[in-house]
Structures are given as C-alpha cells and as structure tokens.
Design a protein around this motif. Structure first.
Motif, PDB file in Angstrom:
ATOM      1  N   PHE A  41       9.821 -36.495 -31.371  1.00 33.60           N
ATOM      2  CA  PHE A  41       9.987 -35.844 -32.676  1.00 33.60           C
ATOM      3  C   PHE A  41       9.037 -34.662 -32.822  1.00 33.60           C
ATOM      4  O   PHE A  41       9.452 -33.545 -33.169  1.00 33.60           O
ATOM      5  N   TRP A  42       7.754 -34.900 -32.558  1.00 33.64           N
ATOM      6  CA  TRP A  42       6.775 -33.829 -32.759  1.00 33.64           C
ATOM      7  C   TRP A  42       6.910 -32.744 -31.690  1.00 33.64           C
ATOM      8  O   TRP A  42       6.660 -31.568 -31.965  1.00 33.64           O
ATOM      9  N   ARG A  43       7.353 -33.105 -30.499  1.00 37.20           N
ATOM     10  CA  ARG A  43       7.627 -32.087 -29.478  1.00 37.20           C
ATOM     11  C   ARG A  43       8.760 -31.177 -29.934  1.00 37.20           C
ATOM     12  O   ARG A  43       8.710 -29.956 -29.759  1.00 37.20           O
ATOM     13  N   THR A  44       9.810 -31.774 -30.529  1.00 36.88           N
ATOM     14  CA  THR A  44      10.924 -30.979 -31.046  1.00 36.88           C
ATOM     15  C   THR A  44      10.447 -30.014 -32.125  1.00 36.88           C
ATOM     16  O   THR A  44      10.828 -28.835 -32.137  1.00 36.88           O
ATOM     17  N   LEU A  45       9.611 -30.503 -33.030  1.00 36.88           N
ATOM     18  CA  LEU A  45       9.107 -29.662 -34.114  1.00 36.88           C
ATOM     19  C   LEU A  45       8.192 -28.565 -33.591  1.00 36.88           C
ATOM     20  O   LEU A  45       8.419 -27.371 -33.828  1.00 36.88           O
ATOM     21  N   LEU A  46       7.159 -28.954 -32.872  1.00 41.52           N
ATOM     22  CA  LEU A  46       6.147 -27.993 -32.440  1.00 41.52           C
ATOM     23  C   LEU A  46       6.672 -27.042 -31.370  1.00 41.52           C
ATOM     24  O   LEU A  46       6.251 -25.886 -31.304  1.00 41.52           O
ATOM     25  N   GLY A  47       7.609 -27.540 -30.551  1.00 42.98           N
ATOM     26  CA  GLY A  47       8.168 -26.679 -29.517  1.00 42.98           C
ATOM     27  C   GLY A  47       8.850 -25.454 -30.081  1.00 42.98           C
ATOM     28  O   GLY A  47       8.921 -24.410 -29.420  1.00 42.98           O
ATOM     29  N   GLY A  48       9.341 -25.565 -31.302  1.00 39.38           N
ATOM     30  CA  GLY A  48       9.991 -24.412 -31.940  1.00 39.38           C
ATOM     31  C   GLY A  48       9.025 -23.297 -32.303  1.00 39.38           C
ATOM     32  O   GLY A  48       9.460 -22.199 -32.660  1.00 39.38           O
ATOM     33  N   PHE A  49       7.717 -23.574 -32.227  1.00 45.97           N
ATOM     34  CA  PHE A  49       6.715 -22.565 -32.584  1.00 45.97           C
ATOM     35  C   PHE A  49       5.968 -22.040 -31.362  1.00 45.97           C
ATOM     36  O   PHE A  49       5.024 -21.270 -31.506  1.00 45.97           O
ATOM     37  N   GLU A  50       6.388 -22.457 -30.187  1.00 46.35           N
ATOM     38  CA  GLU A  50       5.740 -21.955 -28.978  1.00 46.35           C
ATOM     39  C   GLU A  50       6.246 -20.548 -28.659  1.00 46.35           C
ATOM     40  O   GLU A  50       7.426 -20.242 -28.847  1.00 46.35           O
ATOM     41  N   ASP A  51       5.349 -19.721 -28.182  1.00 45.32           N
ATOM     42  CA  ASP A  51       5.725 -18.368 -27.791  1.00 45.32           C
ATOM     43  C   ASP A  51       4.795 -17.908 -26.667  1.00 45.32           C
ATOM     44  O   ASP A  51       4.129 -18.734 -26.035  1.00 45.32           O
ATOM     45  N   GLU A  52       4.726 -16.611 -26.449  1.00 45.31           N
ATOM     46  CA  GLU A  52       3.911 -16.104 -25.345  1.00 45.31           C
ATOM     47  C   GLU A  52       2.411 -16.212 -25.629  1.00 45.31           C
ATOM     48  O   GLU A  52       1.586 -15.963 -24.739  1.00 45.31           O
ATOM     49  N   THR A  53       2.037 -16.595 -26.862  1.00 46.08           N
ATOM     50  CA  THR A  53       0.612 -16.673 -27.205  1.00 46.08           C
ATOM     51  C   THR A  53       0.093 -18.106 -27.296  1.00 46.08           C
ATOM     52  O   THR A  53      -1.118 -18.317 -27.284  1.00 46.08           O
ATOM     53  N   ARG A  54       0.967 -19.111 -27.385  1.00 44.04           N
ATOM     54  CA  ARG A  54       0.496 -20.479 -27.609  1.00 44.04           C
ATOM     55  C   ARG A  54       1.525 -21.495 -27.133  1.00 44.04           C
ATOM     56  O   ARG A  54       2.723 -21.203 -27.064  1.00 44.04           O
ATOM     57  N   TYR A  55       1.042 -22.676 -26.830  1.00 39.66           N
ATOM     58  CA  TYR A  55       1.922 -23.806 -26.538  1.00 39.66           C
ATOM     59  C   TYR A  55       1.222 -25.090 -26.973  1.00 39.66           C
ATOM     60  O   TYR A  55      -0.004 -25.124 -27.160  1.00 39.66           O
ATOM     61  N   PHE A  56       1.998 -26.147 -27.154  1.00 36.47           N
ATOM     62  CA  PHE A  56       1.466 -27.428 -27.618  1.00 36.47           C
ATOM     63  C   PHE A  56       1.576 -28.465 -26.508  1.00 36.47           C
ATOM     64  O   PHE A  56       2.517 -28.451 -25.713  1.00 36.47           O
ATOM     65  N   GLU A  57       0.609 -29.369 -26.484  1.00 35.27           N
ATOM     66  CA  GLU A  57       0.690 -30.546 -25.627  1.00 35.27           C
ATOM     67  C   GLU A  57       0.606 -31.769 -26.535  1.00 35.27           C
ATOM     68  O   GLU A  57      -0.421 -32.011 -27.180  1.00 35.27           O
ATOM     69  N   VAL A  58       1.688 -32.527 -26.613  1.00 33.91           N
ATOM     70  CA  VAL A  58       1.771 -33.686 -27.496  1.00 33.91           C
ATOM     71  C   VAL A  58       1.376 -34.928 -26.705  1.00 33.91           C
ATOM     72  O   VAL A  58       1.936 -35.195 -25.634  1.00 33.91           O
ATOM     73  N   MET A  59       0.435 -35.707 -27.236  1.00 34.96           N
ATOM     74  CA  MET A  59      -0.056 -36.873 -26.492  1.00 34.96           C
ATOM     75  C   MET A  59      -0.517 -37.969 -27.439  1.00 34.96           C
ATOM     76  O   MET A  59      -0.679 -37.752 -28.646  1.00 34.96           O
ATOM     77  N   LEU A  60      -0.741 -39.156 -26.864  1.00 33.01           N
ATOM     78  CA  LEU A  60      -1.278 -40.282 -27.612  1.00 33.01           C
ATOM     79  C   LEU A  60      -2.766 -40.058 -27.873  1.00 33.01           C
ATOM     80  O   LEU A  60      -3.400 -39.219 -27.221  1.00 33.01           O
TER      81      LEU A  60
END
Length: 331
Positions: A41-60
C-alpha cells in the motif's frame, strides 16, 4: 546502549550519504511501516512521488528483529529519529478520531514525519465500495452486476453510524470496559447474505444496533447531548453517515462485511459462467477444455481484494497524497 548508538549512526549515515551525493543523484527517504501487508500500500502511494531527485525505500521498523506493529514504529527509538530522510507510515485506527485524547493520538496528529491512513486501516481502502464490482470482475471474469455495492455499503454505514459515534465517545472517555471496540463490532457484523435480497442482512443488523442504542441512551442519559455534538466534530474530520465503514476496524469490515458480501456474489458469477460454457459447448471435450481454461484464469477474491488499487480515487486517499506532497515541498 549499543543498539541505540547503532540506530543513531544509521540515521546520521542516511542524511550524510544524501548530502555527499552529486546534485544529479537521488535522495533516499526511508519509510517505516507496521507489517508486511502494509508495504504494498505505502509503496503504491509513495512510488507516485518518486522522480529524478528522490526515491523511497519502504521497510519494517527493524532490520534486527521481527518486531512489527504501530507501537514498534512510533514508541521506540525510531520515533526520535524521524525527519526529512526517515518517515513513519501507520494505520490511523481510532487515533485520528481521538484528536489528542491519548499519547499516540497526539503523536500521530502533531508529528509532520508521521503519515497515517485517515481511514481506520489499509483494509478499509481495500474494501472501498466503488472498487468492489471491479474486484468481482477480476476474480470471476464475469462483468454482470448483481449487487449495488456502493448502495449496500452506504446503507451499512448509515445504520452503523450512530453506534459508531458512541464507540468513539467511549474511547475518548477511556471507558472501554463498558463498550469496547470488540463489543461495537459484534453489533455491526453481517450474517449470511442472500445475494438476491442483501437488504435482509442489513435489516437484521439494524435491529441489533437500535436495541444497543436504546440501552446506551438509557444508561447514559446525560451524555446523549455530548454524543450528538461530537457528530459535528467527526464530520469536520471527514466522517459522515454515508462512509462510516471507512473508519470502522479494518479487519472487521473486510472479514465480517465485505468478504461476507463478495464470496456469495463471486460464487454465483462463477456458476453462471460455467453454465454458459456448458450450454455453448458443442461436445464434452470442448466443454472440459473451456471449463479448465476458465478455472485456471480465475483468481481468489480475497487476493484480488488485497491487491487492487481502485481505492486511489477515494477522498481519504487524496487527502493522504496531499500530506505527502506537502512534506516533499518542504525538503
């Protein structure tokens, strides 16, 4: 002491690593979540805000133990290390609606690095009424509408709403011995559903809810006005009689309402498709081949329910997206 030092060094390392990267490199933002089920769920949400300046790593919340849950995300050393490079993503439960009545509620509401679902949990998004027909189609490969899921969940919500307000009121008063969340859920569960007359199950539920409402009003006559006034506050928070199901315990909505609804509907849709295959087959060999092909292409309804993203059009999800967007603007 050693573990705390290690955690602090880890947080500092992430920030330092981001600063040392070239201007063209992407910033890494770690997002801690409660459990395995939350990662998608959170990967789907946060992945939509990734671009050439940032990315997310979702973890426990821990790489060294199997500890999970909201408490492990918020109420340990991790909570003191949240910031621009490290965020927490949790279910709201009742904490959002309690509006600071507990320590956890205060923390979730006031910490700009904590993101919460607004809905009770991720399960509520997965049970979003507007997406349920598509879930049935994906599971059965049969597009015939049998039940108006939106109307059903709206009526369910309207029936549950007045008792739900009492439930939140008891939580705010820290009085769970008299009317717990488990007690509330026992009155708003759906029994066996007749797909041709689903309203019958709602009528049964409504009778139970009304009896309990009369009981609570009789035992707490001086609190009736306070409970009524709380409806206005809940409305400002986004809770309306039509969408109460989004704020009721997520596991209950999925297991005791939506799955009770989808299972017989999908069973009927599959039987219809199989009957159609039998009727149209020219001979037994064609029938068995076509039936096997159809059965192999079906999907389990619960799996589809947990994997779809039709909830992304819901107002609460849009609100959550706006929270992330506001956080990223401040980086």
């Amino acid at each position: 002491m050693g573990k705390r030092l290690s955690d602090n060094l880890s947080s500092l390392y992430i920030g330092a690593a981001n600063r040392l990267k070239s201007k063209g490199a992407r910033r890494k933002i770690i997002a801690y979540v409660e459990s395995y089920d939350d990662i998608s769920f959170w990967r789907t949400l946060l992945g939509g805000f990734e671009d050439e300046t940032r990315y997310f790593e979702v973890m426990l919340p821990s790489r060294t133990t199997l500890t999970k849950g909201k408490k492990s995300v918020l109420m340990n050393d991790l909570g003191s290390r949240l910031g621009q490079n490290m965020i927490a993503c949790v279910d709201s439960d009742y904490d959002y609606l309690l509006q600071g009545a507990t320590q956890t509620s205060q923390y979730i509401i006031n910490n700009p690095y904590v993101f919460h679902t607004y809905a009770y949990a991720i399960d509520n998004y997965q049970c979003y009424a507007e997406a349920l027909h598509e879930v049935c189609v994906t599971a059965t490969l049969n597009d015939r509408p049998i039940i108006d899921f939106v109307a059903f969940m709206r009526l369910y919500s309207q029936i549950a709403y007045p008792l739900f307000v009492w439930s939140v009121w008891f939580y705010r008063k820290h009085n769970l011995s008299e009317f717990s969340l488990l007690d509330f859920c026992s009155y708003v569960r759906i029994e066996k559903i007749n797909v041709y007359h689903p309203e019958h199950s709602l009528e049964n539920m409504e009778r139970k809810v009304k009896r309990k409402l009369r009981d609570l009003e009789r035992r707490h006559p001086k609190s009736v006005g306070e409970v009524e006034a709380m409806k206005k506050e809940l409305s400002r928070l986004g809770v309306t009689p039509d969408d109460t199901y989004m704020f009721i315990q997520g596991h209950h909505i999925m297991d005791c309402v939506v799955m009770k609804l989808l299972t017989p509907v999908c069973n009927l849709l599959r039987r219809e498709r199989e009957a159609e295959i039998k009727e149209l087959a020219a001979h037994d060999v064609q029938f068995h081949n076509e039936l096997t092909s159809y059965q192999h292409r079906q999907s389990g309804v619960e799996l589809v329910l947990r994997r779809h993203t039709g909830y992304k059009v819901s107002p609460l999800y849009k609100r959550l997206e706006e929270d992330v967007r506001r956080f990223l603007k401040k980086l």
